[in-house]
Design a protein around this motif. Sequence first.
Motif, short mmCIF file in Angstrom:
data_model
loop_
_atom_site.label_atom_id
_atom_site.label_comp_id
_atom_site.label_asym_id
_atom_site.label_seq_id
_atom_site.Cartn_x
_atom_site.Cartn_y
_atom_site.Cartn_z
N PRO A 1 -21.89 20.76 -20.19
CA PRO A 1 -22.30 19.67 -19.30
C PRO A 1 -21.18 18.69 -18.95
N GLU A 2 -20.14 18.63 -19.78
CA GLU A 2 -18.98 17.77 -19.50
C GLU A 2 -17.73 18.60 -19.76
N ARG A 3 -16.77 18.53 -18.84
CA ARG A 3 -15.53 19.30 -19.00
C ARG A 3 -14.34 18.37 -18.88
N PHE A 4 -13.26 18.72 -19.57
CA PHE A 4 -12.03 17.96 -19.44
C PHE A 4 -11.56 17.97 -17.97
N ARG A 5 -10.93 16.90 -17.57
CA ARG A 5 -10.34 16.82 -16.23
C ARG A 5 -9.05 17.61 -16.17
N ILE A 6 -8.67 18.01 -14.97
CA ILE A 6 -7.37 18.63 -14.74
C ILE A 6 -6.33 17.52 -14.80
N LEU A 7 -5.32 17.68 -15.64
CA LEU A 7 -4.30 16.65 -15.79
C LEU A 7 -3.36 16.61 -14.58
N ASP A 8 -2.84 15.44 -14.31
CA ASP A 8 -1.83 15.31 -13.25
C ASP A 8 -0.68 16.27 -13.51
N GLY A 9 -0.22 16.94 -12.48
CA GLY A 9 0.88 17.86 -12.59
C GLY A 9 0.47 19.31 -12.79
N MET A 10 -0.81 19.54 -13.12
CA MET A 10 -1.25 20.93 -13.32
C MET A 10 -1.43 21.66 -11.99
N MET A 11 -1.77 20.93 -10.94
CA MET A 11 -1.98 21.58 -9.65
C MET A 11 -0.97 21.06 -8.65
#
Length: 156
Positions: free
Chosen positions: A146-156
Amino acid sequence: MPNVMLAKDAVSAKLAECFVTIEGNRYKLMQGKKFEAKFDKEKKKVSILGQTGQGNKTTSWSGTGSMTIYQNTPIFNDLMLKFKNTGEDIYFDIQISNEDPTSAAGRQTMVFKGCNIDGGVLASFDADGDFLEQDVDFTYEDFESPERFRILDGMM
């Protein structure tokens, strides 16, 4: 945007909470010391005409897990006792949340459903040891996030 992960974004393994729901009772498993849930895919080999190598096709999955707790709660021993006395096997849910306020990753929550213990140690002692601990191995039949870690800056 950073080209590497910032040290502050590593999520502390100690900052977690665990809840176990057994027969409608929700327990905060503050005795938890270590937890791991695995997702294993079963694959079958696929012979492919026109090539010498075989492919792989996923056909099913299974969930297994283990946790170590300080042995100061009867809840898991009670499951084994109930099965011994009545033959009724109890299934339960485990919810794990990880959140480190320093990390930009945010919060992740996983819920493992249809958990069933494989067995366990009912009693122990260790004259050279520090604390009583209990290892609990289990299987699970479903999970959700139900809750997931965010994509960190720099990953995309």
